[in-house]
Design a protein around this motif. Structure first.
Motif, short mmCIF file in Angstrom:
data_model
loop_
_atom_site.label_atom_id
_atom_site.label_comp_id
_atom_site.label_asym_id
_atom_site.label_seq_id
_atom_site.Cartn_x
_atom_site.Cartn_y
_atom_site.Cartn_z
N SER A 1 -7.83 -8.19 17.00
CA SER A 1 -6.39 -8.92 16.85
C SER A 1 -6.12 -9.39 15.26
CB SER A 1 -6.77 -10.03 17.60
OG SER A 1 -5.56 -10.80 18.22
N THR A 2 -7.61 -9.71 14.79
CA THR A 2 -6.65 -9.55 13.33
C THR A 2 -6.27 -8.46 12.34
OG1 THR A 2 -8.16 -10.93 12.52
CG2 THR A 2 -7.05 -10.61 10.99
N LEU A 3 -6.86 -7.54 12.92
CA LEU A 3 -6.31 -6.60 12.26
C LEU A 3 -4.60 -5.47 12.91
CD1 LEU A 3 -9.14 -2.88 12.24
CD2 LEU A 3 -7.51 -5.07 10.16
N ASN A 4 -4.55 -5.83 13.80
CA ASN A 4 -2.93 -6.11 14.58
C ASN A 4 -1.99 -7.08 14.06
OD1 ASN A 4 -0.85 -4.61 16.76
ND2 ASN A 4 -0.70 -7.14 17.15
N GLU A 5 -2.40 -8.13 13.57
CA GLU A 5 -1.70 -9.10 13.03
C GLU A 5 -1.42 -9.22 11.64
OE1 GLU A 5 -3.45 -13.15 13.30
OE2 GLU A 5 -3.22 -12.93 16.13
N LYS A 6 -2.43 -8.61 11.12
CA LYS A 6 -2.09 -7.61 9.33
C LYS A 6 -0.62 -6.74 9.02
CE LYS A 6 -5.98 -10.11 7.54
NZ LYS A 6 -4.99 -11.07 6.60
N TYR A 7 -1.34 -5.61 10.64
CA TYR A 7 -0.23 -4.40 10.26
C TYR A 7 0.72 -4.71 10.26
CZ TYR A 7 1.21 -0.02 11.13
OH TYR A 7 2.05 0.89 11.66
N GLN A 8 1.19 -5.73 11.45
CA GLN A 8 2.59 -6.21 11.37
C GLN A 8 2.88 -6.78 10.60
OE1 GLN A 8 4.13 -5.34 14.29
NE2 GLN A 8 2.46 -4.09 15.22
N THR A 9 2.35 -7.76 9.72
CA THR A 9 2.45 -8.80 8.54
C THR A 9 2.88 -7.95 7.42
OG1 THR A 9 1.75 -10.79 9.18
CG2 THR A 9 2.43 -10.54 6.93
N ALA A 10 2.38 -6.74 7.69
CA ALA A 10 2.26 -6.12 6.18
C ALA A 10 3.72 -4.76 6.76
CB ALA A 10 1.11 -4.77 6.24
N MET A 11 3.26 -4.68 7.30
CA MET A 11 5.38 -3.57 7.88
C MET A 11 6.48 -4.19 7.49
SD MET A 11 4.42 -0.61 9.03
CE MET A 11 5.77 0.32 10.25
N ALA A 12 6.09 -5.53 8.09
CA ALA A 12 7.16 -6.89 7.86
C ALA A 12 7.69 -6.42 6.65
CB ALA A 12 7.14 -8.06 8.61
N ASN A 13 7.06 -6.64 5.67
CA ASN A 13 7.18 -6.82 4.45
C ASN A 13 7.33 -5.62 3.44
OD1 ASN A 13 7.15 -10.21 3.38
ND2 ASN A 13 5.45 -9.46 4.90
N LEU A 14 7.66 -4.54 4.06
CA LEU A 14 7.59 -2.93 3.34
C LEU A 14 8.52 -2.51 3.85
CD1 LEU A 14 4.14 -1.86 4.17
CD2 LEU A 14 4.85 -1.60 2.38
N SER A 15 9.18 -1.64 2.68
CA SER A 15 10.66 -1.07 2.77
C SER A 15 10.15 0.15 3.49
CB SER A 15 10.67 -0.43 1.70
OG SER A 15 9.52 1.04 0.79
N ASP A 16 11.22 0.74 3.54
CA ASP A 16 11.62 1.98 5.07
C ASP A 16 10.30 3.13 4.20
OD1 ASP A 16 13.19 0.58 6.22
OD2 ASP A 16 15.04 2.06 5.74
N GLU A 17 9.97 3.09 2.84
CA GLU A 17 9.09 4.08 2.42
C GLU A 17 8.06 3.86 2.46
OE1 GLU A 17 8.53 6.47 -2.06
OE2 GLU A 17 10.08 5.25 -1.42
N GLY A 18 8.22 2.42 2.60
CA GLY A 18 6.51 1.82 2.46
C GLY A 18 6.09 2.23 4.02
N SER B 1 6.79 4.23 6.45
CA SER B 1 6.31 5.11 6.69
C SER B 1 5.64 5.49 6.10
CB SER B 1 7.47 6.11 6.56
OG SER B 1 7.28 7.42 6.72
N GLU B 2 4.85 5.53 5.24
CA GLU B 2 3.55 5.45 4.00
C GLU B 2 2.23 5.05 4.72
OE1 GLU B 2 1.30 7.48 1.85
OE2 GLU B 2 3.02 7.83 2.78
N LEU B 3 1.98 3.12 5.89
CA LEU B 3 1.69 3.31 5.53
C LEU B 3 1.07 3.01 7.62
CD1 LEU B 3 -0.34 0.45 5.88
CD2 LEU B 3 1.50 -1.32 7.17
N ARG B 4 2.55 3.60 8.32
CA ARG B 4 2.05 4.25 9.21
C ARG B 4 1.21 5.64 9.45
NH1 ARG B 4 7.06 2.24 11.06
NH2 ARG B 4 8.65 4.23 9.94
#
Length: 404
Positions: free
Chosen positions: A62-79, A81-84
């Motif tokens: 659950s924590t990983l999902n929250e941190k993943y969503q938080t990271a995605m919300a703060n990344l540019s489109d390029e960033g 895509s790389e995180l995905r």
């Protein structure tokens, strides 16, 4: 304590929130399961069952999902895509653990640290763009358009409203407003409901509504964590003035107001000995009122923080009456207070301390803000009066017997 009428939360929203909290409380009592990032009742793979059957793994997932969503919300489109791509590779590593709990826990902890580092780096980059808005709104807008998260979207709405040279169109602002509102509904449905009421309230100016929307989005952006995210939005107070002070002040009437993203005072005015003396004299009676104040005290704290910021950042505002601020004489209120709830000796000490605070404020305004003697005298009186009246309002509401 004063909450601007257009920002008071409707009673029906309070009732709705209470009913929701009660229903959820009942749900969690009856259905006590491990909280993974997915529905454990639909688990099918060995990995999913291993996570659901282990409380530590469920919480980490659950924590990983929250941190993943938080990271995605703060990344540019390029960033993003790389995180995905990175996430897909990591999922293959996870599956390679073959449901071994020790292997999964170690891998989950490594991933948590990695996502946290990614988020911090992304936030730093995004915050730098936000901080550049006053100097170059057009370039800031260009960079923010590379982001799809709610915070970048809210700032694009701000740019459309307040920075016409940014080039953000009305259609772009409309689309980005929906992005941020959708995220707010997922993160905090009560805030989203209140925002809707504020935006539809004809008594609320468009400027206040947009800034309240920005404020609510900022509140979801980890600015209250340790270490705190820097307050890069502080320029809105000097650029938007009264509307910003209204939008960022007391709103919730509860402990939620402790998260209001209010910037600190600009200068050392309230650290001067005369101001410290005022606080010292008031401390006993304020402490006596505290047990009766409940969580609404946080709204008072927010109002006081706004006053300190406004007095130091925009002291010229105090050269004329400010809407919503009491124009009563604090000396008169203090003198007429009931002796039982506030001993006369303490009130007399406070009355003696008022003039030194006004004098210190006058000198500070002349030295630090280059006021003329006449303007400094007028503004210092208004600042001290406003500060005292807010304290007196709090006491009047929370002492067992107050002034009438």
């Amino acid at each position: 304590m004063h909450i601007h009428a257009s920002l008071r939360f409707p009673r029906r929203l309070v009732d709705r929130r209470l009913l929701l909290s009660l229903s959820l409380a009942g749900f969690f009592v009856v259905h006590s399961t491990h909280a993974a990032s997915f529905d454990c009742s639909k688990a099918t793979t060995a990995i999913e069952h291993a996570i659901c059957d282990n409380e530590t793994l469920s919480q980490l997932d659950s924590t990983l999902n929250e941190k993943y969503q938080t990271a995605m919300a703060n990344l540019s489109d390029e960033g993003a895509s790389e995180l995905r791509k990175n996430q897909r590779s990591w999922l293959k590593e996870r599956d390679a653990c073959n449901a071994d709990a020790a292997c999964l826990e170690n891998l989950f902890n490594q991933r948590k640290s990695s996502l946290q580092a990614t988020t911090q780096q992304a936030e730093t980059q995004l915050d730098a763009i936000i901080a550049s808005i006053p100097a170059d709104p057009a370039n800031a807008a260009y960079q923010l358009k590379q982001y799809r998260g709610p915070l970048a979207s809210a700032w694009l709405v701000y740019l459309n409203r307040f920075e016409p040279t940014s080039g953000v169109t009305a259609e772009e602002a409309k689309q980005r407003h929906q992005v941020a509102v959708t995220a707010l509904n997922k993160q905090n449905d009560f805030a989203a409901s209140l925002l809707k009421d504020i935006e539809n309230d004809p008594k609320t100016s468009k400027n206040v509504a947009v800034l309240t929307f920005l404020r609510m989005t900022i509140e979801q952006g980890r600015y209250d964590e340790v270490p705190p995210r820097p307050d890069v939005h502080c320029f809105v107070f000097s650029r938007q003035g009264d509307a910003a002070y209204r939008a960022f002040g007391a709103l919730w009437g509860s402990s939620r107001d402790s998260q209001a993203p209010i910037c600190p005072p600009q200068g050392n005015l309230f650290e001067l000995p005369a101001w410290k003396q005022l606080n010292k004299i008031l401390d006993p009676v304020m402490s006596a009122a505290y047990p009766n104040s409940g969580t609404i005290r946080y709204a008072s704290y927010a109002d006081w923080a706004i006053l300190r910021l406004r007095a130091t950042l925009s002291p010229t505002d105090f050269l004329k009456p400010i809407e919503g601020q009491s124009q009563e004489s604090p000396e008169k209120r203090i003198s007429e207070w009931d002796d039982k709830s506030w001993p006369k000796v303490q009130r007399e000490q406070l009355l003696i301390a008022i003039d030194p605070a006004r004098k210190a404020t006058m000198e500070w305004l002349q030295t630090e803000r280059k006021f003329t003697a006449s303007d400094a005298s007028k503004a210092s009186t208004a600042i001290v009066n406003a500060w005292l009246n807010e304290q007196l309002d709090y006491l009047s509401e929370n002492l067992s017997t107050g002034d009438q």
